[in-house]
Design a protein around this motif. Structure first.
Motif, short mmCIF file in Angstrom:
data_model
loop_
_atom_site.label_atom_id
_atom_site.label_comp_id
_atom_site.label_asym_id
_atom_site.label_seq_id
_atom_site.Cartn_x
_atom_site.Cartn_y
_atom_site.Cartn_z
N LEU A 75 -2.08 9.01 -1.97
CA LEU A 75 -2.45 7.98 -2.95
C LEU A 75 -2.90 8.65 -4.23
CD1 LEU A 75 -4.76 5.28 -1.28
CD2 LEU A 75 -2.44 4.95 -2.16
N ALA A 76 -2.65 8.02 -5.36
CA ALA A 76 -3.21 8.47 -6.62
C ALA A 76 -3.68 7.23 -7.37
CB ALA A 76 -2.16 9.23 -7.43
N VAL A 77 -4.98 7.06 -7.45
CA VAL A 77 -5.55 5.87 -8.09
C VAL A 77 -6.03 6.25 -9.48
CG1 VAL A 77 -7.37 4.13 -7.93
CG2 VAL A 77 -6.26 4.96 -5.84
N PRO A 78 -5.30 5.81 -10.52
CA PRO A 78 -5.67 6.22 -11.88
C PRO A 78 -7.05 5.71 -12.26
CG PRO A 78 -3.52 5.15 -11.83
CD PRO A 78 -4.15 4.91 -10.50
N ARG A 79 -7.76 6.53 -13.01
CA ARG A 79 -9.09 6.13 -13.47
C ARG A 79 -8.97 4.91 -14.38
NH1 ARG A 79 -11.84 10.56 -16.72
NH2 ARG A 79 -11.54 11.75 -14.83
N GLY A 80 -9.82 3.95 -14.17
CA GLY A 80 -9.84 2.75 -15.00
C GLY A 80 -8.92 1.65 -14.51
N SER A 81 -8.16 1.92 -13.45
CA SER A 81 -7.23 0.89 -12.97
C SER A 81 -7.93 -0.09 -12.04
CB SER A 81 -6.07 1.55 -12.23
OG SER A 81 -6.54 2.25 -11.09
N VAL A 82 -7.29 -1.25 -11.87
CA VAL A 82 -7.66 -2.13 -10.77
C VAL A 82 -6.54 -1.95 -9.77
CG1 VAL A 82 -8.12 -4.48 -10.00
CG2 VAL A 82 -8.84 -3.75 -12.27
N PHE A 83 -6.83 -1.23 -8.70
CA PHE A 83 -5.80 -0.75 -7.79
C PHE A 83 -5.77 -1.60 -6.54
CE2 PHE A 83 -3.58 2.00 -4.92
CZ PHE A 83 -2.76 2.80 -5.71
N GLY A 84 -4.68 -2.31 -6.34
CA GLY A 84 -4.55 -3.16 -5.16
C GLY A 84 -3.97 -2.37 -4.00
N PHE A 85 -4.67 -2.40 -2.86
CA PHE A 85 -4.24 -1.66 -1.68
C PHE A 85 -3.82 -2.71 -0.67
CE2 PHE A 85 -5.58 1.39 1.88
CZ PHE A 85 -4.46 2.18 1.70
N LEU A 86 -2.49 -2.88 -0.61
CA LEU A 86 -1.94 -4.05 0.05
C LEU A 86 -1.32 -3.69 1.38
CD1 LEU A 86 -1.40 -7.03 -0.77
CD2 LEU A 86 0.76 -6.26 -1.69
N GLY A 87 -1.52 -4.55 2.35
CA GLY A 87 -0.87 -4.30 3.64
C GLY A 87 -1.31 -5.34 4.64
N PRO A 88 -0.45 -5.62 5.61
CA PRO A 88 -0.82 -6.59 6.63
C PRO A 88 -1.99 -6.09 7.47
CG PRO A 88 1.33 -5.62 7.13
CD PRO A 88 0.88 -5.05 5.82
N ASN A 89 -2.57 -6.97 8.26
CA ASN A 89 -3.67 -6.57 9.13
C ASN A 89 -3.22 -5.45 10.05
OD1 ASN A 89 -5.44 -8.46 8.09
ND2 ASN A 89 -4.66 -10.05 9.46
N GLY A 90 -4.07 -4.45 10.20
CA GLY A 90 -3.76 -3.34 11.10
C GLY A 90 -2.89 -2.28 10.48
N SER A 91 -2.68 -2.34 9.15
CA SER A 91 -1.80 -1.36 8.52
C SER A 91 -2.55 -0.10 8.08
CB SER A 91 -1.07 -1.99 7.33
OG SER A 91 -2.01 -2.48 6.41
N LEU A 245 -3.29 -10.16 1.12
CA LEU A 245 -2.69 -11.27 0.40
C LEU A 245 -2.02 -10.77 -0.87
CD1 LEU A 245 -5.60 -13.83 0.77
CD2 LEU A 245 -3.47 -13.70 2.08
N LEU A 246 -0.70 -10.84 -0.86
CA LEU A 246 0.08 -10.36 -1.99
C LEU A 246 -0.28 -11.09 -3.27
CD1 LEU A 246 2.84 -8.55 -2.15
CD2 LEU A 246 3.78 -10.76 -2.74
N ALA A 247 -0.40 -12.42 -3.16
CA ALA A 247 -0.64 -13.22 -4.37
C ALA A 247 -1.95 -12.83 -5.03
CB ALA A 247 -0.65 -14.70 -4.00
N GLU A 248 -2.92 -12.52 -4.19
CA GLU A 248 -4.24 -12.19 -4.72
C GLU A 248 -4.21 -10.88 -5.51
OE1 GLU A 248 -7.57 -13.00 -2.18
OE2 GLU A 248 -8.03 -10.87 -2.34
N VAL A 249 -3.57 -9.89 -4.91
CA VAL A 249 -3.46 -8.59 -5.56
C VAL A 249 -2.70 -8.73 -6.87
CG1 VAL A 249 -2.18 -6.44 -5.33
CG2 VAL A 249 -3.72 -7.18 -3.52
N GLU A 250 -1.66 -9.55 -6.82
CA GLU A 250 -0.83 -9.76 -8.00
C GLU A 250 -1.66 -10.30 -9.15
OE1 GLU A 250 2.45 -12.13 -6.91
OE2 GLU A 250 3.67 -11.51 -8.63
N GLN A 251 -2.69 -11.09 -8.81
CA GLN A 251 -3.45 -11.74 -9.87
C GLN A 251 -4.52 -10.88 -10.49
OE1 GLN A 251 -4.61 -15.93 -9.29
NE2 GLN A 251 -3.41 -15.79 -7.42
N MET A 252 -4.97 -9.85 -9.82
CA MET A 252 -6.07 -9.09 -10.43
C MET A 252 -5.81 -7.61 -10.62
SD MET A 252 -9.04 -9.30 -7.54
CE MET A 252 -8.73 -9.12 -5.82
N CYS A 253 -4.68 -7.09 -10.17
CA CYS A 253 -4.52 -5.64 -10.18
C CYS A 253 -3.60 -5.14 -11.28
CB CYS A 253 -3.99 -5.18 -8.83
SG CYS A 253 -5.18 -5.50 -7.53
N THR A 254 -3.85 -3.91 -11.72
CA THR A 254 -2.96 -3.25 -12.67
C THR A 254 -2.00 -2.33 -11.92
OG1 THR A 254 -4.51 -1.43 -12.95
CG2 THR A 254 -4.71 -3.28 -14.48
#
Ligand SMILES: Nc1ncnc2c1ncn2[C@@H]1O[C@H](COP(=O)(O)OP(=O)(O)O)[C@@H](O)[C@H]1O
Ligand SMILES: [Mg+2]
Lengths: 359, 311
Positions: A75-91, A245-254
């Motif tokens: 993983l590489a999470v850029p400084r200042g980003s809103v990073f969505g870490f998405l995956g189904p339960n148990g991933s 939740l894909l939709a949620e990440v889509e709404q707040m992440c860069t």
């Protein structure tokens, strides 16, 4: 300009050039780092490690009993980003977060948080990190404020003299001031979740790690958390937020990364992910075949004719010209729409399978 | 959707994500020394821990029970002594009836084999396992409490509680003894007599010795506590150990193991009732406690450091 601060402008302006060069380097093909099964998986492309709040290199966790929860994660999470870490339960999202916080020791691989290599740098990194891990957990017999006092006391970098003010501010920020003196046992699930976020905000943070922060919240609460995340990010804090939740990440992440059964499927800036998939123009018409012919004549790509509709990728052709040509050719246009593909479409295309968010 | 894109666009202009913002650029909101430890932070955590322990209803009930037992013993002895008794019991009753200060020793003899260890096991056994079962352990460690720091604070807290519990027993016994029986020079087990002030000192010595024994027991309970996420398991395990070792030490064939059992040394506080004080025997006991603390403490530390916190 949400993230700009008056004093920072020159430095930030200087950053722009580098971003400009960094993006194309990263955006080969789809603009998405497809790491699964590629040699790139071993050394993910930019951004460089010193510009990242979180870097993991081949992070792997095999639990006793053989269960591989996280498998060779880069993983590489850029400084200042809103990073969505998405995956189904148990991933493997929570397990990854536990490793980032030093709660779980990786089986192999390593990670760096705020420039500190773990586990050695834990003591230096963690006071600058606020975290919610796998839901709230507090002392049921203590009030909300007393619970925050307890966790503030555990932080060796927290000043006891400023504690009452900071606790008050944190409770205020999540809207729990009125319930500050109430026992945690009497809190609703939404209030508990908000108290967990308040605990993560007890001091100014460089990095906020939120594991499914909207679990158990009603739609209003979910909106509030999203607004809070934006506000925190606007202060310059990197936010790493996991969700199924894909939709949620889509709404707040860069930026986003997608996990599936412990493996990273994709990661990159959200705008690039979406940009990678071309928009389509859809024409609703009884003359689908004729419409398709017109679209083909105009040089549109991926023309499809279906039951009562035709569609294609308009590319550079202006929508109004397509419309005029169709009407000019006598196609009965009943509806016309340009659709940007949803992230879900992008994932279906990239991974060749549906994104079953509920596992 | 538009808001997201607007935000993404803003990011590129500000260079937030991926920008090589030098140290301090993106961190303007957070001072560079935000991660620096403040002075006295561990004392603050210990204060929080002790406050939590001594405010918790369950622990207060245990202290109340420990305070009640000497009072009950005192009342019973007072009633019985009025009627007169014979034999061993008669000797004890007579001694206490003659001098209330001895009620402190009688109470310790009654409570040291089981009730006092149970109270200590509840607090020390709960130390790590209780936080794990609540899920608060992950938040304490993420704060970051630091594993060594947290374990040390938990241990000191258990020691403080053990000492407080012992002191509560002695204090309650002295108050009851002063109220129900005459006070005067104390006749020791060896037959000689010491003045009241020195008698009080002997009680303090006994309390300190039992407190040290409870500290050793706390180390054991803490070690068990790092093994499980169920506090009841850690508490029960420690209590079973205390009972089992005392039963084993009564079996003559197992006399060889007795010197290695923690519980063999606990009743040695009676050395404070001899003339002179049985320093040699009590020192041997204290060394055994120290050895237990060292072994169990190391084990707890090693175990807690390598433990995956998945609760
Ligand atoms: N303590 C554990 N022991 C064994 N397996 C575990 C443990 N914790 C998690 N797992 C397994 O690891 C996988 C990933 O779990 P987790 O990280 O909690 O996923 P997520 O947070 O994405 O839902 C799951 O299959 C889960 O069953
Ligand atoms: Mg999870």
């Amino acid at each position: 300009m949400s993230t700009a601060k008056p004093g920072e402008t020159p430095l930030l302006a200087g950053d722009r050039g580098t971003v400009g060069t960094a993006v194309p380097a990263r955006s080969r093909g789809t603009g998405l780092d497809e790491v699964r099964g590629t040699s790139e998986g071993a050394s993910p492309p930019s951004p460089p490690a010193q510009d990242c709040s979180i870097v993991t290199r081949g992070l792997t966790k095999r639990f006793r009993g053989g269960q591989v929860a996280v498998d060779d994660l880069h993983l590489a999470v850029p400084r200042g980003s809103v990073f969505g870490f998405l995956g189904p339960n148990g991933s493997g999202k929570t397990t990854t977060i536990r490793m980032l916080l030093g709660l779980v020791t990786p089986t192999s691989g390593g990670c760096e948080v705020l420039g500190e290599e773990l586990p050695g740098g834990l003591g230096a990194a963690l006071p600058r990190v606020g975290a919610v891990v796998e839901g709230p957990a507090f002392y049921p017999y203590l009030s909300g404020a007393a619970n925050l006092r307890r966790f503030d006391a555990a932080d060796p970098a927290a000043d006891r003299r400023t504690a009452p003010d900071r606790i008050g501010a944190a409770l205020d920020r999540v809207g729990l001031s009125a319930a500050a003196g109430k026992r945690y046992r009497a809190y609703s699930l939404g209030m508990r979740q908000r108290l967990a976020i308040a605990a993560a905000l007890l001091r100014p943070r460089d990095l906020l790690i939120l594991d499914e922060p909207t679990n158990g919240l009603d739609p209003q609460g979910t909106r509030e958390v999203r607004a809070l995340v934006r506000e925190i990010a606007a202060d310059g804090t990197t936010v790493f937020v996991s969700s199924h939740l894909l939709a949620e990440v889509e709404q707040m992440c860069t930026h986003i990364a997608v996990m599936r059964t412990g493996r990273l499927v994709a990661q990159g800036p959200l705008a690039e992910l979406r940009g990678g998939a071309a928009p389509r123009i859809r024409i609703e018409t009884p003359d689908a075949a004729r419409a398709a012919a017109v679209l083909g004549r105009l040089g549109l790509a991926a023309v499809r004719a279906g039951e009562g509709e035709a569609s294609a990728e308009p590319g550079e052709v202006p929508t109004e010209r397509i419309c005029a040509e169709l009407v000019g050719d006598g196609v009965a246009v009943r509806g016309l729409a340009v659709q940007r593909p949803s992230l879900e479409d992008v994932f279906v295309r990239l991974t060749g399978e549906g994104f079953d968010v509920d596992g | 959707m538009s808001t997201v894109e607007a935000r993404a666009g803003a990011e590129i202009v500000t260079g937030g994500p991926g920008g090589p913002a030098g140290p301090g650029a993106a961190r303007a909101a957070v001072p560079r020394d935000a991660g620096r430890r403040v002075r006295g932070n561990t004392w603050r955590l210990l204060g929080s821990e002790v406050g939590l322990t001594f405010r918790r209803p369950r622990n207060l009930v245990m202290l109340a029970v420990l305070a009640l037992v000497p009072a009950v013993i005192g009342v019973v002895l007072r009633t019985v002594s009025a009627g007169g008794a014979e034999g061993d019991a008669g000797a004890i009753i007579g001694a206490v009836a003659g001098n209330g200060m001895l009620l402190a020793f009688v109470s310790l003899f009654v409570l040291v084999p089981l009730l006092l260890p149970v109270a200590v096991a509840v607090v020390a056994g709960d130390a790590i396992a209780g936080e794990a079962s609540l899920g608060t352990l992950r938040y304490l460690l993420a704060a970051p409490a630091g594993r060594t720091r947290l374990l040390a604070v938990k241990y000191v807290n258990a020691v403080v509680f053990g000492l407080a519990a012992t002191a509560v027993v002695a204090a309650s016994a002295l108050v009851t003894g002063f109220a129900l029986f005459p006070i005067g020079p104390v006749t020791l087990l060896s037959g000689s007599t010491i003045p009241v002030a020195e008698g009080m000192l002997r009680v303090l010595i006994a309390v300190a010795y039992v407190g040290a024994g409870m500290a050793a027991l706390s180390a054991l309970a803490l070690a068990v506590s790092t093994l499980t996420e169920a506090p009841i398991g850690a508490i029960a395990g420690t209590v079973v150990f205390v009972i089992l070792t005392q039963v084993l030490s009564t079996i003559p064939q197992l006399a060889v193991i007795e010197p290695y059992l923690l519980t063999s040394y606990l009743p040695r506080f009676d050395g404070a009732l001899r003339d002179p004080v049985a320093t040699e025997e009590m020192t041997r006991g204290l060394l055994a406690f120290a050895a237990h603390i060292a072994v169990c403490g190391s084990f707890a530390w090693a175990r807690f450091h390598s433990r995956d916190v998945t609760s």
